[in-house]
Design a protein around this motif. Sequence first.
Motif, PDB file in Angstrom:
ATOM      1  N   CYS A 238      11.626  25.288 -55.257  1.00 41.34           N
ATOM      2  CA  CYS A 238      12.620  26.188 -54.774  1.00 41.34           C
ATOM      3  C   CYS A 238      14.078  25.552 -55.036  1.00 41.34           C
ATOM      4  O   CYS A 238      14.033  24.249 -55.078  1.00 41.34           O
ATOM      5  CB  CYS A 238      12.425  26.402 -53.212  1.00 41.34           C
ATOM      6  SG  CYS A 238      10.851  27.116 -53.116  1.00 41.34           S
TER       7      CYS A 238
ATOM      8  N   MET B 189      16.616  27.663 -50.690  1.00 39.27           N
ATOM      9  CA  MET B 189      15.269  28.288 -50.643  1.00 39.27           C
ATOM     10  C   MET B 189      15.175  29.562 -51.024  1.00 39.27           C
ATOM     11  O   MET B 189      14.227  30.516 -50.723  1.00 39.27           O
ATOM     12  CB  MET B 189      14.557  28.178 -49.246  1.00 39.27           C
ATOM     13  CG  MET B 189      14.634  26.706 -48.707  1.00 39.27           C
ATOM     14  SD  MET B 189      13.576  25.484 -49.667  1.00 39.27           S
ATOM     15  CE  MET B 189      11.926  26.009 -49.115  1.00 39.27           C
TER      16      MET B 189
ATOM     17  N   CYS C  42      12.375  30.844 -55.723  1.00 36.30           N
ATOM     18  CA  CYS C  42      11.272  29.837 -55.757  1.00 36.30           C
ATOM     19  C   CYS C  42      10.352  30.337 -56.800  1.00 36.30           C
ATOM     20  O   CYS C  42      10.431  31.670 -57.294  1.00 36.30           O
ATOM     21  CB  CYS C  42      10.488  29.925 -54.294  1.00 36.30           C
ATOM     22  SG  CYS C  42      11.345  29.005 -52.882  1.00 36.30           S
TER      23      CYS C  42
ATOM     24  N   GLY D 280      10.899  25.872 -45.081  1.00 32.40           N
ATOM     25  CA  GLY D 280      10.331  25.106 -46.291  1.00 32.40           C
ATOM     26  C   GLY D 280       8.743  24.938 -45.957  1.00 32.40           C
ATOM     27  O   GLY D 280       8.071  24.555 -46.722  1.00 32.40           O
TER      28      GLY D 280
END
Length: 108
Positions: free
Chosen positions: A13, A17, A20, A80
């Motif tokens: 990623c 984020m 990804c 995450g």
Amino acid sequence: MEHIAALLLVIGCSNTMADCRELQVPVSVFATAEQCVAERPFVLGDVQGQADHIVAKCLAVDPALEDDYDQIVWNVRADGTLDASLAISSLVMASNTIRPEKDYLHQQ
């Protein structure tokens, strides 16, 4: 034929984020879940630098459904955390079993 017990999914990623993607690894299927877990740190080392944030997860493969799985469904949360599973698509096929007999002399 050897059965697959686990699949290693590796996702890379961006730093935020927001973007990804799956990362390709040399070996992603394993005969035992233990082999997958043991290989995970080495794979993470191999893909280091391919993305800002990398997560990996071993997914259990049900031997009875091994040939039916056709999707890997995954989501990386903002913190995450990787949520992932193997899935079987709900493909529905339609067929008409009642067909009029063709009259080849008068076929349109």
